[in-house]
Design a protein around this motif. Sequence first.
Motif, mmCIF file in Angstrom:
data_model
loop_
_atom_site.group_PDB
_atom_site.id
_atom_site.type_symbol
_atom_site.label_atom_id
_atom_site.label_comp_id
_atom_site.label_asym_id
_atom_site.label_seq_id
_atom_site.Cartn_x
_atom_site.Cartn_y
_atom_site.Cartn_z
ATOM 1 N N ASP A 99 -5.060 -10.896 3.292
ATOM 2 C CA ASP A 99 -3.721 -10.324 3.120
ATOM 3 C C ASP A 99 -3.760 -9.124 2.177
ATOM 4 O O ASP A 99 -3.094 -8.114 2.410
ATOM 5 C CB ASP A 99 -2.756 -11.385 2.578
ATOM 6 N N ARG A 143 -3.096 -4.787 2.915
ATOM 7 C CA ARG A 143 -2.119 -3.984 2.180
ATOM 8 C C ARG A 143 -2.730 -2.756 1.515
ATOM 9 O O ARG A 143 -2.015 -1.915 0.977
ATOM 10 C CB ARG A 143 -1.415 -4.848 1.118
ATOM 11 N N SER A 158 0.470 -5.338 -4.926
ATOM 12 C CA SER A 158 1.761 -5.976 -4.659
ATOM 13 C C SER A 158 1.962 -6.200 -3.161
ATOM 14 O O SER A 158 1.178 -5.718 -2.333
ATOM 15 C CB SER A 158 2.899 -5.119 -5.208
ATOM 16 N N LYS A 159 3.043 -6.894 -2.822
ATOM 17 C CA LYS A 159 3.359 -7.146 -1.412
ATOM 18 C C LYS A 159 3.607 -5.848 -0.650
ATOM 19 O O LYS A 159 3.417 -5.785 0.559
ATOM 20 C CB LYS A 159 4.593 -8.055 -1.301
ATOM 21 N N THR A 160 4.040 -4.817 -1.374
ATOM 22 C CA THR A 160 4.296 -3.521 -0.723
ATOM 23 C C THR A 160 3.122 -2.564 -0.852
ATOM 24 O O THR A 160 3.227 -1.389 -0.495
ATOM 25 C CB THR A 160 5.550 -2.870 -1.327
#
Length: 424
Positions: free
Chosen positions: A179, A183, A250-252
């Motif tokens: 994951d 990103r 980060s997720k973004t």
Amino acid sequence: MKHIFVAIVCLLGSMSLQSCLHDDKEFFDESAANRIESTVENTLKILESSENGWQLHYFTGKGMTGGGYTFLMKFANGKVTVAGDTAVASPTERATSSYTVDRSMGPVLSFNTYNDIFHFLGEPSYSEIEGDQGDWEFVITKLTEDSVFVRGKKWENEMVFTRMPADLDWTSYLNSIADVQKRLGVNYSVGNSSDASKMVEINSSKRRILSRSANGQIVEQPFYVTPTGIHAVNEPVVLEGNVVQDFLVSKTGVLSAKDNEALTLNAYVPGIDAWLGEWTLSAMQGSCDITISKVKDEENMLMGTFTSDGYTYNIELDFNPETGDLNLPSQMIEDPSGRYPALRLMNADLSKSALLGKGGMNIVWHGVSQEADFEDDGTLTADGYTSDTFVALACTSKGEPITQNDQYVFAFGWYFLSNLTPNK
């Protein structure tokens, strides 16, 4: 007198030798062979004692000139089961093979039968006879209950096996790494600056991170992906006086320093205007200067103008506003020499001697090195082809190839395209 002096020297040397032999017996209660045998047995015992196996952060290339990767391993009864991060395997994939700990150079841990996952980084290929310079034999340099310190037997990189927590699920752990990998972008900067000294460049395929030192030199080193971010291996990254070894992702996709989360880096995406101007296009054969300009009434299209053999050509370049990349597609272009009705600028996989004519190559900007690289755009990956070359094929107005003596005719070619650098 001379004979007496020689006799005294010999006597002293003999006494010294006896003393050394006596000391050796005091310091080593067992022979070297027995000590190695004991270490081998202890290594086997420790490796197979971990209920949930071991994690290995693994480095390729002599002197860590390659990338950093993560393997998980479980040793039992002379067999090893291996999983790897997303660069070498899917999170659910496992491969089992044999291993030994032998005595060839002191204790050596050897993955002595082929393992689909672990041997991947050391396999030779058509373009890389030494593969990625990955080891599968390791000299054991130190043992503790929770760590096995090793050095690659061929490429000599220092690595450590660390005991995995008993309750850590392998698939979940590797999914977390995957994951983070998804990103990651290419260029990151402090304050969205295009200044190379304020940027970090990430090459995910090679697992290399680039930055600038205080004196402006490019610092390139391996990194490995963690469940929360990335770890730069050899030297910390220096940004505006801050020293950073670990980045959180980060997720973004925003990077922040693990020990200073106020220091953040946003993905840097060059705008279309960043591509305008004079450039040098480099290839193994066929390099040239090229001018990139806007096309009237076309929002995301650019035109590249260059000269070859005295003739000036114009080609289309497509701009991707989401990534900031250019794409060089296969296309029909005019023949300024007037010799042929048209030319078909088409991509090829020169390593396989295959003309493709479908898809093309991306041109990706790298902020730290201040150049753009040509990369296959993935259109024909499923068919086993990689675009590495562009040629201009002589053809009819309908796009049918023109031949002479049963051979295709080419107006020019860029063989093994490499990069695009700005002319300053």
